[in-house]
Design a protein around this motif. Structure first.
Motif, PDB file in Angstrom:
ATOM      1  N   ASP A 245       0.819  -1.207   0.000  1.00 56.99           N
ATOM      2  CA  ASP A 245       0.000   0.000   0.000  1.00 56.99           C
ATOM      3  C   ASP A 245       0.848   1.249   0.000  1.00 56.99           C
ATOM      4  O   ASP A 245       0.599   2.199  -0.713  1.00 56.99           O
ATOM      5  CB  ASP A 245      -0.895   0.022   1.234  1.00 56.99           C
TER       6      ASP A 245
ATOM      7  N   GLU B 203      -4.178   4.804   7.600  1.00 57.80           N
ATOM      8  CA  GLU B 203      -4.552   5.544   6.408  1.00 57.80           C
ATOM      9  C   GLU B 203      -4.168   4.769   5.149  1.00 57.80           C
ATOM     10  O   GLU B 203      -4.838   4.840   4.127  1.00 57.80           O
ATOM     11  CB  GLU B 203      -3.838   6.898   6.424  1.00 57.80           C
ATOM     12  N   ALA B 204      -3.067   4.027   5.264  1.00 54.30           N
ATOM     13  CA  ALA B 204      -2.608   3.283   4.101  1.00 54.30           C
ATOM     14  C   ALA B 204      -3.333   1.954   3.954  1.00 54.30           C
ATOM     15  O   ALA B 204      -3.279   1.333   2.904  1.00 54.30           O
ATOM     16  CB  ALA B 204      -1.099   3.027   4.217  1.00 54.30           C
ATOM     17  N   ARG B 205      -3.998   1.533   5.016  1.00 53.18           N
ATOM     18  CA  ARG B 205      -4.666   0.235   4.980  1.00 53.18           C
ATOM     19  C   ARG B 205      -5.914   0.291   4.097  1.00 53.18           C
ATOM     20  O   ARG B 205      -6.697   1.230   4.195  1.00 53.18           O
ATOM     21  CB  ARG B 205      -5.065  -0.163   6.418  1.00 53.18           C
TER      22      ARG B 205
ATOM     23  N   LYS C 108       0.948   4.281  -2.678  1.00 48.36           N
ATOM     24  CA  LYS C 108       0.627   5.666  -2.356  1.00 48.36           C
ATOM     25  C   LYS C 108       1.738   6.605  -2.762  1.00 48.36           C
ATOM     26  O   LYS C 108       1.507   7.674  -3.291  1.00 48.36           O
ATOM     27  CB  LYS C 108       0.357   5.809  -0.854  1.00 48.36           C
TER      28      LYS C 108
ATOM     29  N   GLU D 153      -0.378   4.258   9.310  1.00 48.13           N
ATOM     30  CA  GLU D 153      -0.569   2.908   8.798  1.00 48.13           C
ATOM     31  C   GLU D 153      -2.042   2.653   8.485  1.00 48.13           C
ATOM     32  O   GLU D 153      -2.388   2.022   7.501  1.00 48.13           O
ATOM     33  CB  GLU D 153      -0.090   1.905   9.842  1.00 48.13           C
TER      34      GLU D 153
ATOM     35  N   ASN E 196      -8.311  10.998   9.758  1.00 47.44           N
ATOM     36  CA  ASN E 196      -7.471  11.333  10.913  1.00 47.44           C
ATOM     37  C   ASN E 196      -7.898  10.541  12.148  1.00 47.44           C
ATOM     38  O   ASN E 196      -7.791  11.026  13.262  1.00 47.44           O
ATOM     39  CB  ASN E 196      -7.536  12.829  11.191  1.00 47.44           C
TER      40      ASN E 196
END
Lengths: 458, 454, 385
Positions: A30, C304-306, A34, C302, C282
């Motif tokens: 991920d 947010e990236a999931r 990004k 992390e 957030n």
């Protein structure tokens, strides 16, 4: 509670050790994804973009001793051209195409976003007076640029009615074919530009000041054709003219007229949905006479515009409420108010109704007006009707040329406007090519050019 | 009102509007016109046309001086002094004029074209987006007040307004109905109207805008006002007044309408629709994105107008040449080119997308934009940083890039227009500059006029 | 049970009130709600077994486990808030509960059998999970209303059939009895046939649980799994590890976490619904509040990236693609994952998703004005089940 994460640091570490491993691979993937994407375009840069502010001279008016004074200012000249046609109605269109085809540098300035003026924007769709009687036969007198324009309509289905004379056109087709012919002719176009003043050089007009979203700018030209319909340009330059009140209406179109139940409507007292047939199926255009008004008085124009819209609205609501008329609707009110006559030039020759009635021929004939019913003789139009008495550098075209009261109702129709526009454009081109004033052109050359361009001179 | 028209009145209306009369008049022209040569007194034309003395018009033509075009100093005729002058009759200007006039101050509105509605009606952008918030749960209309009343008037006449199937927000209107209802509300409000008038310059008094110069068939004239609302969409007035602004390129398109869409065979055409639904039967409107361009460059506007008309014409011809599409026709191209964004005011507050996302509250809120969870519009976005005597309304108010696409929609323009009109009226009544108004009074007036402030 | 007599009745009463107050306090405080349900060794054990991992939260159940090993049903008599509430609201003192079969024991073995294969079938019937669900429902409605309904159901059941729930159905009670049985076996040997019967019952129960788990997972595997909160375990593990306590829904600031009422395996587990709001960029509160580890506790970056899911655009329904000037989804996306592009005919715009930017937060779906079937919705990741 998120703030207290530190207090539970141990918990987090332990549980990450417990659960985190399951996701290790995906998380890494991920994050790479990004990162790789941060620099990708957002799509908006092809839609919108900030730019440095376009520089624009500011000369605002100020209050000086209780009066509003607009200061002296230089005007940016955005173009110098040979022939400048002001107004893109029937007359202006024909003038621009004619001059550009004759090979002189031509520019046309139009207030609205399309050509055709009251024909297309005013929804006055019927081209009356295309034909006249000549030696016991009915012939088409609207030829040349205007004739070619009608011919282009005929090649496309539903663009024009197949009447023998006085056809009705689809206004969108007319706009498109005018665009096409103007573009092909090579004339430079400025739409959305309102000509508001002139540039004078002694007794001659040498340019036009106009307003647009780019601000106030000027175009200089050797010959100017005033095809504004209202004679705005020759009036600003100080030419002599008459001024008329005339009936001002607002045309509208009704849709789905073929989906109305006429039997039911008739039973309810509505004998007809009115209007003229259009080449476009299921649509009719409906003219309105309206009261007499001063088209140069903006308050009057405002009042009439709103009054007419109310009348049309109430009329259509009544139809829609009547059994049988439920499907009919108000398709469109014309974007332009139907001003018929305002200023009429005082030319070197005032063409009179008496001259026209008998088809008087002139040595300086530059076109022939048709008869409304095609049963009468045509009326030759002398060059002098386009020429201001004293003002130089300018030719008038269209409904504001020099005619007397008896001919006003004929002159303001679409076909004669196309004809006089063609004449003015050709004369302007000859004047530029001969490096002389319009009043000094060799009329034979103008007539030859007109005939070469297909015009009918009787 | 319409119900009360008698049969006779109806016939009168129909015949006034009727083609028959004119055809008749025309044959009269042809036949009795000729006879009139013999007896001009009885020609009947006296009620149709009449010569009058030329309307006096000051002449101050520009001249060539040493190769330069110089426009001389000239006085300008002042045709009116008013309290609030609204420039531009689009959604924002319309709402501003109605609000100010209803608040009881002398109001005037100047519009370039012959009708109100701007790109909504003249641009045929028929869908009023962002009228509501939280549309999937507790849907709330935030576009209320003047704009809400305008939509309510549509709802009373069947066939003038419609939601998409299954929705209760973002209605589409019949442009002719919208023009008419705008006329009606403006007329009822008592505002003075000038159509067909193109505002071109300002009258300055020190740092404050004191009036506007405009062109019309009556020539160049000026109107003086205590507060000017710039609802031109392009910020023409604040730019002429010397306010700070940003300038944007944006996609410029041209909308058109198709007729007889109910007689098309979509299956044969392999198309899912021929355009967006309208309240009118058998008509669809078709949007066009168009390329990014400068809406302040008249040459670009000219080029795009003609290019778009060509592509629309060709697409329609192709459609009509395809089996199943023979009956469809090009009903209308929009009289106005679809300019989306040009100038953006640098206001005392620049509303940012981040503020909206964070749910920031503003004490000077004057309206709420719809869509999603909504977004508050603070008064500072309408106020130029330094220029006095002027408020902006509509798409050109002070927002950042992230809100541009929201701000330019019809509903938010109606909302900011209403806010600007109310604030202008309060400024006039309080005899102060727009930046010094008591915002509580503005908010109270807005609420009294039905606006939704949360 | 003889221990009860050691205390005066009033002392026991006070103790139980204190325990109830403590349970309410623990369940309501965001600090403690995380591990409160795990006080039940049933949840601690079943959750850990299903997730096949143990965390600190699991250890919370240990002291109670030790206590009930020493005093069988100590938890029921002194600590259980659900049991105490039943006593308070019961109509009669005694009833025919003894005639009921030991359903709880079967529930327990089936749950543990299922847990071994990743799906603890009836873990959500644990009294602490029920109580905690009620607390969350009462204070954070309407997110966990379905879970909150369990406690009233149990109370009404008890009103008409006193003590049946506690003595015969409650899996935690059954667990305590089984543990007591095991302790007794050490002291007094049980006849072999009885042992064999017990072993056979346990075996059948575990097998039934395992079969149930497999069936449930197979059944749910055929349909696309619903969207789970960010950081949720893979679907099969998640439905097992989740104890349906409702904590995640209670702490969600945008209230997008709802009870799953559609899937079998995930019944009452949290699902995301984006019809009103979206999973905030957030925020990672749901993971922080999960007692069982079904939702991983991830740092903000992390989380947010999931990937939760990925947005799918239905251009046929999309207003922008159909010519309206709507850009609601594009302007809503916190990650700028949606861009505006020109359509193939060069006549209009349409939204397009940049793969890799979207984490499935649902901001786009929450603002899409197309209704009732939105034109952009977050779909579960392929292969998530």
């Amino acid at each position: 509670m998120i703030n207290n994460i530190s207090r539970r640091e141990l918990l987090r570490i332990l549980s990450a050790a417990g659960f985190g491993t399951v996701f290790a691979t995906r998380t890494v993937a991920d994050e790479v994804g990004k990162k790789g994407v941060k620099s990708a375009p957002s799509g908006w840069e092809s839609v919108r973009k900030p730019i440095p502010v376009t520089p624009r001279d500011r000369y605002p008016a100020t209050i000086v001793g209780g009066k509003i004074i607009q200061p002296q200012r230089p005007l940016p000249v955005i173009a110098e051209t040979d022939v400048l046609v002001v107004g893109g109605g029937c007359a202006g269109f024909a003038a621009a195409v004619s001059a550009a085809r004759a090979g002189v540098k031509t520019t046309i300035v139009e207030r609205y976003g399309y050509f055709g003026g009251l024909w297309s924007g005013g929804l006055v769709l019927v081209v009356i007076s295309t034909h006249a009687r000549e030696k016991d036969e009915t012939i088409q007198v609207l030829r040349g640029i205007g004739g070619e324009l009608l011919d282009r309509h005929k090649k496309v289905q539903n663009a024009i009615t197949d009447s023998k004379y006085n056809p009705t056109t689809d206004p969108e087709a007319t706009k498109y074919f005018m665009d096409e012919m103007i573009t092909e002719s090579g004339a430079t176009v400025l739409l959305h530009s309102w000509a508001s003043d002139v540039v004078m050089d002694g007794n001659a007009v040498c340019g036009v000041v106009f307003e647009s979203k780019s601000g106030r700018q000027a175009i200089l030209a050797k010959v100017i054709v005033d095809a504004t319909g209202d004679g705005d340009i020759f009036a600003a330059a100080g030419a002599e003219f008459e001024q008329w009140l005339h009936a001002i209406g607002l045309v509208h179109r009704r849709g789905n007229v073929d989906r109305a139940d006429m039997d039911k409507l008739k039973a309810a007292g509505i004998k007809s949905l009115g209007g003229g047939k259009e080449p476009v199926p299921s649509v009719r255009w409906i003219n309105m006479r309206g009261p007499m008004g001063n088209a140069l008085d903006v308050k009057e124009l405002t009042r009439l515009e709103m009054e007419h819209r109310r009348t049309l609205w109430q009329g259509i609501q009544q139809v829609r409420k009547t059994p049988g008329g439920e499907n009919v609707f108000l398709l469109q009110t014309a974007p332009q108010l139907g001003v018929r006559v305002s200023r009429v030039l005082a030319g070197t020759h005032k063409l009179t109704g008496d001259e026209a009635r008998v088809g008087t021929k002139f040595p300086d004939t530059v076109g022939v007006g048709g008869a409304q019913t095609a049963k009468h003789v045509g009326w030759p139009i002398p060059y002098g009707a386009l020429l201001p008495k004293k003002l130089d550098g300018l030719l008038a075209a269209g409904r504001c040329i020099c005619v007397d009261e008896k001919l006003i109702e004929d002159m303001r129709l679409i076909a004669p406007c196309l004809t006089t526009g063609h004449a003015a454009g050709a004369a302007a081109a000859v004047a530029v090519q001969s490096k002389c004033r319009p009043r000094d052109v060799d009329i034979k050359k103008v007539q030859k050019l007109l005939k070469d361009q297909g015009a009918h001179l009787g | 009102m319409i119900n009360n028209i008698s049969r006779r009145q109806l016939l009168r209306v129909l015949s006034v509007a009727g083609f028959g009369t004119v055809l008749a008049a025309r044959t009269v022209a042809d036949e009795t016109g000729k006879k009139a040569a013999a007896s001009p007194e009885g020609s009947g034309w006296a009620s149709v046309r009449k010569p009058i003395p030329a309307t006096p018009r000051d002449r101050y033509p520009a001249t060539l001086v040493g190769g330069k075009v110089i426009q001389p100093e000239r006085p300008l005729p002042v045709i009116q002094e008013t309290d609030v002058l609204v420039v531009g009759g689009g959604p924002a200007g319309f709402a501003a004029a109605v609000s100010a006039a209803r608040a009881g101050v002398k109001t005037m509105i100047v519009e370039r074209y012959g009708y109100f509605g701007g790109l909504w009606t003249g641009g045929i952008v028929l869908i009023v987006l962002d009228t509501h918030i939280n549309v999937k749960t507790d849907s709330t209309q935030v576009m209320r007040g003047i704009g809400g009343e305008l939509l309510d008037r549509h709802w009373k006449i069947p066939g003038t307004i419609a939601y998409r199937p299954n929705t209760k927000h973002n209605p589409t209107t019949d442009p002719e109905a919208t023009k008419y209802f705008m006329d009606e509300m403006i007329a009822e409000s008592g505002a003075t109207v000038l159509l067909h008038s193109w505002a071109t310059d300002v009258v300055m008094d020190g740092n404050a805008v004191r009036g506007v110069v405009f062109e019309s068939k009556a020539g160049r004239q000026a109107i003086l006002a205590k507060v000017v609302v710039d609802a031109t969409g392009d910020g023409d007035i604040f730019a002429a007044g010397g306010a700070e602004f940003e300038q944007w390129l944006h996609a410029i398109g041209l909308v058109h309408r198709r007729g007889n869409v109910d007689r098309a065979d979509l299956g044969k055409l392999k198309m899912k629709s021929l355009g967006a639904l309208e309240p009118l039967p058998s008509v669809n409107w078709v949007n066009l994105r168009g390329p990014m361009s400068d809406g302040l460059n008249v040459k670009e506007l000219t080029r795009l107008e003609m290019e778009h008309r060509r592509s629309i014409w060709q697409a329609t011809q192709k459609l009509r040449g395809t089996p199943g599409g023979e009956n469809v026709f090009l009903l209308q191209t929009a009289p106005q080119l679809g300019v989306r964004v040009t100038r953006m005011l640098a206001g005392t507050h620049k509303l940012t997308g981040d503020e909206v996302r964070a749910g920031k509250k503003f004490s000077d809120i004057v309206g709420i934009g719809g869509g999603g969870k909504g977004w508050p519009i603070p008064y500072g976005t309408l106020l130029p940083k330094k220029l006095d005597g002027l408020l902006a309304a509509g798409r050109c108010i002070s927002t950042d890039e992230k809100l541009i696409e929201n701000m330019r929609l019809i509903a938010p323009c109606l909302v900011t227009g209403h806010a600007a009109g109310a604030a202008a009226a309060v400024a006039v009544q309080s005899k102060c500059q727009p930046r010094n108004v008591d915002i509580k009074k503005v908010q109270k007036l807005l609420k009294d006029q039905g606006a939704y402030l949360g | 049970m003889s221990e009860n007599t050691k205390f005066p009745v009033w002392a026991r009463r006070i103790g139980r009130w204190l325990a109830l107050a403590a349970a309410v306090a623990l369940g309501l405080s965001p600090q403690t709600a995380v591990w409160f349900p795990s006080l039940s060794p049933h949840i601690a054990l079943g959750g850990a077994l299903a997730a096949k991992t143990a965390s600190v939260v699991t250890l919370v159940g240990l002291p109670v486990l030790v206590l009930v090993l020493i005093w069988p049903r100590w938890f029921c008599h002194h600590a259980c808030p659900t049991g105490f509430l039943q006593d308070l609201f019961s109509r009669r003192k005694a009833a025919e509960w003894r005639r009921w079969p030991p359903i709880g024991k079967w529930l327990l073995v089936i749950t543990l059998g299922g847990a071994a294969l990743g799906y603890p079938v009836f873990l959500w019937l644990d009294p602490l999970a029920i109580f905690n669900g009620f607390l969350n429902a009462a204070w954070h409605k309407p997110v966990t209303l379905a879970a909150g309904a369990l406690l009233p159901v149990v109370l009404v059941f008890n009103f008409f059939l006193p003590k049946v729930w506690c003595q015969r159905i409650c899996p935690l009670g059954a667990m305590q009895e089984l543990l007591a049985l095991a302790r007794r076996h050490k002291r007094t040997p049980v006849p072999v046939p009885h042992q064999k019967r017990l072993a056979r019952r346990a075996f059948i129960g575990v097998c039934a649980g395992a079969a149930g788990a497999v069936l449930v997972q197979k059944a749910s595997g055929r349909t696309a799994p619903p969207l789970r909160p960010p950081g949720a375990l893979p679907e099969a593990d998640f439905t097992g590890a989740c104890v349906r306590c409702g904590n995640c829904g209670a702490v969600c600031p945008s209230q997008v976490i709802h009870q799953d009422l559609k899937s079998v395996a995930g019944l009452l587990a949290p699902v995301l619904r984006y019809d009103k709001d979206y999973c905030r960029e957030n925020c990672n509160r749901c993971g922080q509040a999960c007692p069982s580890g079904a939702i991983a506790r991830l740092p903000l970056a992390e989380k947010e990236a999931r990937l939760i899911g990925v947005a799918k655009i239905d251009l046929d329904a999309c207003a922008l693609a159909n010519g309206e000037e709507c850009t609601a989804c594009i302007r809503s996306c916190p990650f700028e994952a949606l861009v505006v592009v020109e359509n193939a005919e060069h006549t209009g715009s349409e939204p397009r998703l940049i793969q890799g930017r979207c984490n499935g937060c649902g901001a786009c779906e929450s603002v899409c004005p197309v209704w009732p079937k939105v034109a952009i919705r977050v779909a579960p990741l392929p292969g998530q089940s």
